[in-house]
Write a protein that holds these residues in place. Structure first.
Motif, PDB file in Angstrom:
ATOM      1  N   PRO A 112     -36.318  77.917 145.418  1.00 54.01           N
ATOM      2  CA  PRO A 112     -37.156  78.151 144.235  1.00 54.01           C
ATOM      3  C   PRO A 112     -36.864  79.466 143.523  1.00 54.01           C
ATOM      4  CG  PRO A 112     -38.474  77.332 146.061  1.00 54.01           C
ATOM      5  CD  PRO A 112     -37.125  77.655 146.615  1.00 54.01           C
ATOM      6  N   THR A 113     -36.458  80.498 144.266  1.00 51.43           N
ATOM      7  CA  THR A 113     -36.175  81.802 143.651  1.00 51.43           C
ATOM      8  C   THR A 113     -34.701  81.949 143.276  1.00 51.43           C
ATOM      9  OG1 THR A 113     -35.838  82.811 145.833  1.00 51.43           O
ATOM     10  CG2 THR A 113     -38.060  82.894 144.919  1.00 51.43           C
ATOM     11  N   LYS A 114     -33.917  80.940 143.567  1.00 49.44           N
ATOM     12  CA  LYS A 114     -32.484  80.966 143.245  1.00 49.44           C
ATOM     13  C   LYS A 114     -32.124  79.991 142.134  1.00 49.44           C
ATOM     14  CE  LYS A 114     -31.503  83.947 146.519  1.00 49.44           C
ATOM     15  NZ  LYS A 114     -31.052  85.321 146.201  1.00 49.44           N
ATOM     16  N   GLY A 115     -33.115  79.632 141.333  1.00 52.86           N
ATOM     17  CA  GLY A 115     -32.837  78.726 140.217  1.00 52.86           C
ATOM     18  C   GLY A 115     -33.081  77.272 140.519  1.00 52.86           C
ATOM     19  N   GLY A 116     -33.685  76.979 141.678  1.00 51.34           N
ATOM     20  CA  GLY A 116     -33.996  75.594 142.027  1.00 51.34           C
ATOM     21  C   GLY A 116     -32.778  74.813 142.487  1.00 51.34           C
ATOM     22  N   TRP A 117     -32.921  73.516 142.507  1.00 47.19           N
ATOM     23  CA  TRP A 117     -31.817  72.644 142.911  1.00 47.19           C
ATOM     24  C   TRP A 117     -30.882  72.401 141.738  1.00 47.19           C
ATOM     25  CZ3 TRP A 117     -34.476  68.177 146.124  1.00 47.19           C
ATOM     26  CH2 TRP A 117     -34.910  68.710 147.344  1.00 47.19           C
ATOM     27  N   ASN A 118     -29.603  72.450 142.015  1.00 47.85           N
ATOM     28  CA  ASN A 118     -28.596  72.179 140.983  1.00 47.85           C
ATOM     29  C   ASN A 118     -28.124  70.738 141.112  1.00 47.85           C
ATOM     30  OD1 ASN A 118     -28.542  74.836 139.850  1.00 47.85           O
ATOM     31  ND2 ASN A 118     -27.376  75.522 141.631  1.00 47.85           N
ATOM     32  N   LEU A 119     -28.929  69.832 140.615  1.00 45.21           N
ATOM     33  CA  LEU A 119     -28.589  68.422 140.670  1.00 45.21           C
ATOM     34  C   LEU A 119     -27.611  68.063 139.554  1.00 45.21           C
ATOM     35  CD1 LEU A 119     -32.126  66.859 141.301  1.00 45.21           C
ATOM     36  CD2 LEU A 119     -30.400  67.457 142.999  1.00 45.21           C
ATOM     37  N   SER A 120     -26.904  66.976 139.736  1.00 46.28           N
ATOM     38  CA  SER A 120     -26.023  66.491 138.684  1.00 46.28           C
ATOM     39  C   SER A 120     -26.872  66.042 137.500  1.00 46.28           C
ATOM     40  CB  SER A 120     -25.187  65.314 139.198  1.00 46.28           C
ATOM     41  OG  SER A 120     -26.023  64.199 139.478  1.00 46.28           O
ATOM     42  N   ALA A 210     -36.736  68.689 142.800  1.00 46.16           N
ATOM     43  CA  ALA A 210     -35.885  67.644 142.221  1.00 46.16           C
ATOM     44  C   ALA A 210     -36.172  67.465 140.734  1.00 46.16           C
ATOM     45  CB  ALA A 210     -36.094  66.327 142.966  1.00 46.16           C
ATOM     46  N   ASN A 211     -37.409  67.802 140.315  1.00 41.56           N
ATOM     47  CA  ASN A 211     -37.785  67.673 138.909  1.00 41.56           C
ATOM     48  C   ASN A 211     -37.533  68.945 138.112  1.00 41.56           C
ATOM     49  OD1 ASN A 211     -39.144  65.048 137.938  1.00 41.56           O
ATOM     50  ND2 ASN A 211     -39.947  65.296 140.008  1.00 41.56           N
ATOM     51  N   GLY A 212     -36.802  69.902 138.709  1.00 44.02           N
ATOM     52  CA  GLY A 212     -36.378  71.072 137.947  1.00 44.02           C
ATOM     53  C   GLY A 212     -37.357  72.222 137.932  1.00 44.02           C
ATOM     54  N   PHE A 213     -38.213  72.337 138.946  1.00 43.01           N
ATOM     55  CA  PHE A 213     -39.161  73.454 138.995  1.00 43.01           C
ATOM     56  C   PHE A 213     -38.544  74.648 139.718  1.00 43.01           C
ATOM     57  CE2 PHE A 213     -42.088  70.372 137.568  1.00 43.01           C
ATOM     58  CZ  PHE A 213     -43.229  71.025 137.138  1.00 43.01           C
ATOM     59  N   ILE A 214     -38.918  75.835 139.250  1.00 45.35           N
ATOM     60  CA  ILE A 214     -38.449  77.074 139.856  1.00 45.35           C
ATOM     61  C   ILE A 214     -39.620  78.032 140.036  1.00 45.35           C
ATOM     62  CG2 ILE A 214     -36.097  76.901 138.945  1.00 45.35           C
ATOM     63  CD1 ILE A 214     -36.922  78.826 136.717  1.00 45.35           C
ATOM     64  N   SER A 215     -39.377  79.094 140.778  1.00 43.34           N
ATOM     65  CA  SER A 215     -40.422  80.071 141.055  1.00 43.34           C
ATOM     66  C   SER A 215     -40.669  80.991 139.859  1.00 43.34           C
ATOM     67  CB  SER A 215     -40.022  80.908 142.278  1.00 43.34           C
ATOM     68  OG  SER A 215     -40.884  82.001 142.447  1.00 43.34           O
ATOM     69  N   ALA A 216     -41.918  81.448 139.739  1.00 38.81           N
ATOM     70  CA  ALA A 216     -42.281  82.386 138.669  1.00 38.81           C
ATOM     71  C   ALA A 216     -41.882  83.793 139.075  1.00 38.81           C
ATOM     72  CB  ALA A 216     -43.779  82.308 138.393  1.00 38.81           C
ATOM     73  N   ASN A 217     -40.600  83.966 139.267  1.00 39.24           N
ATOM     74  CA  ASN A 217     -40.034  85.245 139.688  1.00 39.24           C
ATOM     75  C   ASN A 217     -39.187  85.775 138.534  1.00 39.24           C
ATOM     76  OD1 ASN A 217     -37.472  86.655 140.811  1.00 39.24           O
ATOM     77  ND2 ASN A 217     -38.945  86.882 142.478  1.00 39.24           N
ATOM     78  N   LYS A 218     -39.393  87.023 138.148  1.00 40.57           N
ATOM     79  CA  LYS A 218     -38.729  87.546 136.950  1.00 40.57           C
ATOM     80  C   LYS A 218     -37.212  87.422 137.024  1.00 40.57           C
ATOM     81  CE  LYS A 218     -38.172  91.582 133.996  1.00 40.57           C
ATOM     82  NZ  LYS A 218     -38.507  92.995 133.743  1.00 40.57           N
ATOM     83  N   ALA A 219     -36.630  87.815 138.146  1.00 41.78           N
ATOM     84  CA  ALA A 219     -35.171  87.735 138.280  1.00 41.78           C
ATOM     85  C   ALA A 219     -34.697  86.292 138.143  1.00 41.78           C
ATOM     86  CB  ALA A 219     -34.739  88.323 139.627  1.00 41.78           C
ATOM     87  N   THR A 220     -35.468  85.360 138.691  1.00 41.34           N
ATOM     88  CA  THR A 220     -35.123  83.937 138.596  1.00 41.34           C
ATOM     89  C   THR A 220     -35.169  83.461 137.152  1.00 41.34           C
ATOM     90  OG1 THR A 220     -36.069  83.564 140.791  1.00 41.34           O
ATOM     91  CG2 THR A 220     -35.708  81.632 139.415  1.00 41.34           C
TER      92      THR A 220
END
Length: 373
Positions: A112-120, A210-220
């Motif tokens: 989540p803090t690394k940009g989430g999953w990188n799906l095709s 899987a639906n493209g959610f990421i963490s509310a982290n500034k760096a992310t």
């Protein structure tokens, strides 16, 4: 063809039929015609109200009770803990080891803090187009009303208001393609932002990743904005406590992090207003000025929110009301990096008020005042 209105009016004129006036509403509902599509130059995806049979209505209701995020979390948690209880009762070491490994994975996974999953692109499109989201949008008669076409070569920060209980407009209409977001804004790839605590929910965390959610982290967020747009809810937990019908209270006066993010990255802010969001659930309104048990309840809510960053609004109708949910997506607002955060914040709030005033009356909320707290 059967003219329900004329027949009902005839009955209403007969004094011996005391129930005739009640039949008027029933007959008009059964034979209701589609509402005219709203005709404005920028209106998109306006879905008319259509007649639904009992099977279709039941299906949409059951889908809503499993697809609305808070119900999804509850169902998956019950299944998770029941499975764990079964594993303990049966002394199944294989299952117990699996649960232990998965629990460690939840706490150690940094996706989540690394940009989430990188799906095709194909898989990402499949998850965004999951049929359950479209049925959920149909349940709420969800529609997107856009102010302006967006440049697919640019990245934007979509800011959704209000938070509501769970942000249905955010989850269903903006984060996914339930209301054809991809057709209204072709080429706009986006990630959706949520709290770190949400990624601790077993199994549900994988679903939203899987639906493209990421963490509310500034760096992310900064890293994500280099390649994709993001969708976030600025009001957060505090705003959820202001979820009441016929109210549009935004906890925004001291929320300036998203403005700073726009200034630092050079990305435009896009205000998004969810008309109908606060009508889906009813909550018990409490305030600091309340005495007795309401005052104690307010203190407990605020204390819990300070510790966990999650607010516990007291929902008085657990069944989501199928009101029409209209999300107005405004034009991009550029933030001037040479000006102060407060000045840019004022530019945003002024643009937000203008957007609200422009659409509130024609969407049926002209009597509701926009309040920025």
């Amino acid at each position: 063809p059967f003219d329900g209105e004329r027949y009902a009016l005839k009955l209403a004129n007969c004094h011996r039929h005391r129930a005739a006036h009640l039949l008027i509403d029933c007959l008009l509902t059964i034979h209701q015609q589609e509402e005219p599509i709203m005709t404005t130059t920028h209106t998109m995806a306006v879905r008319p109200t259509t007649r639904r049979g009992i099977l279709r209505t039941t299906f949409l209701f059951l889908n809503a009770m499993t697809t609305v995020p808070m119900f999804t979390i509850l169902i998956l948690k019950v299944l998770y803990w029941c499975s764990l209880y079964h594993a303990i009762q049966t002394d199944n070491m294989y299952l117990l080891t699996t649960f232990l490994a998965y629990s460690l994975y939840i706490f150690l996974d940094k996706s989540p803090t690394k940009g989430g999953w990188n799906l095709s692109p194909e898989w990402q499109r499949w998850f965004h187009n999951y049929p359950g989201f479209r049925y959920l949008a149909e349940y709420f008669q969800g529609r997107i009303i856009k102010e302006k076409d967006l440049d697919p070569t640019q990245q934007y920060i979509f800011v959704y208001h209000p938070h509501g209980i769970i942000g249905i407009g955010f989850c269903c209409l903006l984060a996914t393609n339930g209301a054809d977001f991809d057709k209204h804004f072709p080429g706009i790839e986006r990630k959706s932002v949520t709290l770190n605590a949400v990624f601790l929910a077993p199994i549900f965390r994988e679903w939203i990743l899987a639906n493209g959610f990421i963490s509310a982290n500034k760096a992310t967020l900064v890293k994500t904005l280099q390649e994709q747009s993001i969708v976030l809810v600025a009001g957060g937990a505090a705003e959820a406590l202001h979820t009441q019908r016929d109210a549009f209270k935004l906890h925004l006066q001291n929320r300036k992090g998203f403005v700073k993010l726009a200034m630092e990255t050079g990305k435009a802010l896009i205000p998004c207003l969810g008309f109908g969001e606060n009508e889906i659930f009813d909550t018990l309104a409490t305030s600091k000025a309340d005495g007795g048990w309401r005052g104690v309840t307010h203190w407990l809510q605020q204390s819990f929110m300070r510790v966990t960053s999650i607010s516990p609004p007291i929902i008085t109708n657990p069944i989501p009301r199928p009101v029409q949910l209209s999300v107005v997506v405004g034009a991009p607002l550029e933030m001037d990096a040479t000006k102060s955060v407060d000045e840019n914040h004022k530019v945003y709030t002024n643009g937000l008020r203008e957007l609200y005033d422009k659409h509130a009356t024609k969407l049926g909320y002209g009597h509701v005042k926009l309040e920025i707290l």
